[in-house]
Design an enzyme around this catalytic site. Structure first.
Site, short mmCIF file in Angstrom:
data_model
loop_
_atom_site.label_atom_id
_atom_site.label_comp_id
_atom_site.label_asym_id
_atom_site.label_seq_id
_atom_site.Cartn_x
_atom_site.Cartn_y
_atom_site.Cartn_z
N GLY A 114 38.57 33.98 11.14
CA GLY A 114 37.15 34.19 11.31
C GLY A 114 36.76 35.59 10.94
O GLY A 114 37.34 36.57 11.40
N THR A 115 35.75 35.70 10.08
CA THR A 115 35.32 37.02 9.70
C THR A 115 34.04 36.90 8.91
O THR A 115 33.65 35.80 8.50
CB THR A 115 36.40 37.71 8.84
OG1 THR A 115 36.03 39.03 8.61
CG2 THR A 115 36.54 37.00 7.53
N THR A 116 33.36 38.02 8.72
CA THR A 116 32.28 38.09 7.74
C THR A 116 32.51 39.33 6.91
O THR A 116 32.53 40.44 7.45
CB THR A 116 30.92 38.23 8.45
OG1 THR A 116 30.76 37.19 9.37
CG2 THR A 116 29.80 38.21 7.44
N LYS A 119 38.43 45.82 8.42
CA LYS A 119 38.60 44.76 7.43
C LYS A 119 38.28 45.23 6.03
O LYS A 119 38.47 44.48 5.08
CB LYS A 119 37.70 43.58 7.78
CG LYS A 119 38.12 42.95 9.08
CD LYS A 119 37.43 41.66 9.34
CE LYS A 119 37.67 41.26 10.78
NZ LYS A 119 37.02 40.04 11.16
#
Lengths: 369, 199
Positions: free
Chosen positions: A122-124, A155
């Site tokens: 999960g990430t943006t 990130k």
């Protein structure tokens, strides 16, 4: 030594070449020999662990067979060998609890090899190019199924002075491959006395990841960089970029193409998406991760080539904020990097909690009036 | 999801491919070119699994160019098609098969134009017209009905437009633009991208 006497331990032979002459003729219950060489005789028993009875202080770690294989084979189904390996482990240690894992990732997983732990995806993250360079932004939440494993993980990782990469997928894989890429780019720079272009770096990363296709390796990176040797070769702003919004569907495709070719001659901003399943795309705007649809909807309407650095930062921040608002697996802070001909600059990490409260306050005031 | 089409005329081959590069539900790129130039008169159109397409197509492309460098003359389209098929077949029963569907279009001085259909099971067929993808189900019958071996270039482009209109009308996914190229004795010509307006 005292412990060995008390518990009657049989340790596995550490130096097998010593054990042979001693243990063959030695009688363990002969206590008069225990003080001298007797310890060695006790220690170097020919009994191997793992078969028959195990004494209480002897630990045999059941190494899953796949962890001793080459990592390139990890995760790939081999139709004949995988099921039998699992059967062997069960047969040897029926007392061990069978590991039942939660249903894994949305990616197709080979059913015969269990994942050692739940991977995090999960990430943006997002990256886009405009007249003032490239903006790369990402949230900072590392999640592991339902748990926030780290609320402050970076990130967006700088690879060299003019290239940053956003990471999505398995955090460990991304961190490792970024380091490998940074090493290879540095070697290239030392050998050829120039930096490798962003396209070259993307191709290198893509080819390095290709052997792992079909395994559990998951890396989806957006390489954002500035190509060009001299800092004096700044890109002039062309009018057509400033006027047309990024709407490639219309007939302005032809003008878009010629304008893009003008910008991407040999130097300028570059955004390239590289994925571990082999996809490699060059473009002007990419967003990756579970929160990417939310980010795309903000970016598609607001990003255009002629925007200023201030505007671009605002839009990137807003896009990550909206994605963290809606996506459970994105959140905490936003990191923002800006890459220009002079290198990358890092904006201070901002906690989006403040933004959320500010927005709530604005709404409250609006409703009140 | 992806769509390729090829139509062979008496002295040309017309090929088109959609321009969408997608990753699950997101269109990552709207102007992605799925055609790989193998030589001055041969194009390879490649769709399929994400990384396999580019890896395989670039491998074939570089090998065809290497042949030219080593031997001084280019591979004919038939030879290139058979070489591609052989590679697909070799990898098919290995641990890393390539899941790609291909159309190879080329013009040979001696044999004239040729369109070769290849799929991921390494089948090879020389065909007067061919299509790949879900869109093929919708457009092959149009091609069956209106195709003639003596099509002019304008008629071939019209036939292509008919197919793309049908896709726009009945295909559930949005494929807004297509790259169109024509191969004849003078080489590869880019034609204007066909945007198909909403009906």
């Amino acid at each position: 030594m005292a412990l060995q006497n008390v518990c009657d331990l049989h340790n596995p032979p550490l130096f097998p070449q010593w054990s042979a002459p001693l243990s063959r003729s030695f009688m363990p219950e002969d206590s008069t020999h225990l003080s001298g060489g007797g310890i060695h005789g006790e220690a170097f028993s020919t009994r191997l662990p793992g078969r028959g009875s195990l004494s209480p202080l002897e630990f045999y770690m059941p190494i899953a067979e796949y962890l001793t294989e080459s990592p390139i084979n990890f995760g790939q189904t081999s139709l004949s060998s995988a099921p039998t390996k699992l059967l062997e482990i069960d047969h040897l240690h029926p007392s061990l609890p069978s590991i039942s894992l939660p249903p894994p990732t949305p990616f197709p997983v080979s059913p015969s090899v269990p994942l050692p732990f739940t991977l995090s995806h999960g990430t943006t993250t997002l990256g886009f190019a405009f007249q003032g360079g490239v903006i790369a932004a990402a949230d900072t939440r590392s999640s592991c199924s339902g748990l926030v494993a780290c609320p402050a993980s970076p990130k967006v990782l700088p690879i060299h002075s003019h290239l940053v990469g956003t990471t999505s997928g398995t955090s460990a894989d991304c961190a490792l491959w970024k380091r490998i890429l940074a090493r290879e780019l540095r070697l290239y720079q030392l050998r050829h006395r120039r930096r490798l272009s962003t396209g070259g770096a993307a191709k290198l990363l893509s080819h390095m990841l290709h052997p792992f296709k079909g395994t559990e390796l998951c890396v989806a990176a957006t390489l954002c960089g500035w190509d060009g040797d001299d800092e004096k070769h700044e890109q002039p702003i062309t009018e057509k970029h400033a006027n047309t919004p990024t709407n490639q569907m219309t007939a302005s495709n032809s003008s878009g193409q010629s304008a893009a070719s003008g910008a991407s001659a040999t130097c300028g901003p570059r955004v390239i998406y590289v994925c571990s399943d082999g996809l490699r795309l060059q473009g002007e705007l990419f967003s990756v991760g579970s929160g990417s649809p939310y980010a795309y909807s903000i970016l598609d309407s607001s990003v255009y080539w002629g925007m200023s650095v201030q505007e671009a930062t605002e839009v990137a921040r807003e896009a990550v904020y909206r994605a963290t608002y809606r996506d459970a697996y994105s959140g905490n802070n936003v990191d923002l990097y800006h890459v220009t001909a002079k290198g990358w600059r890092r904006r201070e990490r901002e906690n989006l909690k403040e933004e959320y409260y500010r927005e709530k306050e604005r709404e409250r005031r609006v409703i009140a009036y | 999801m992806e769509y390729l089409i090829g139509i062979q005329g008496p002295d040309f081959v017309l090929v088109a491919a959609d321009n969408v590069a997608a990753s699950s539900i997101i269109q990552m790129k709207h102007d992605y070119d799925k055609m790989f130039k193998l030589s001055e008169k041969i194009l390879l159109l490649c769709v399929g699994e994400a990384g396999d397409t580019v890896q395989f197509a670039e491998y074939i492309q570089k090998n065809v160019q290497l042949y030219k460098m080593r031997n001084g003359y280019e591979l004919s389209p038939a030879a290139a098609a058979n070489f591609t098929r052989k590679n697909l077949a070799d990898y098919l029963r290995s641990r890393t098969p390539y899941h790609v569907n291909l159309l190879l279009a080329g013009y040979d001085e001696a044999d004239g134009p040729g369109l070769y259909y290849m799929d991921y099971l390494s089948a090879l067929a020389k065909a007067p017209f061919a299509a790949h993808g879900y869109g093929a189900f919708l457009t092959l019958s149009i091609l069956d009905r209106y195709y003639r071996p003596d099509l002019t270039r304008e008629e071939a482009v019209d036939l292509l437009k008919k197919c793309l209109e049908e896709l726009n009308k009945r295909f559930i996914l949005n494929l807004p633009s297509f790259t169109v190229r024509l191969i004849d004795k003078d080489g590869i010509h880019d034609m204007e991208k066909l945007p198909v307006g909403p009906k």
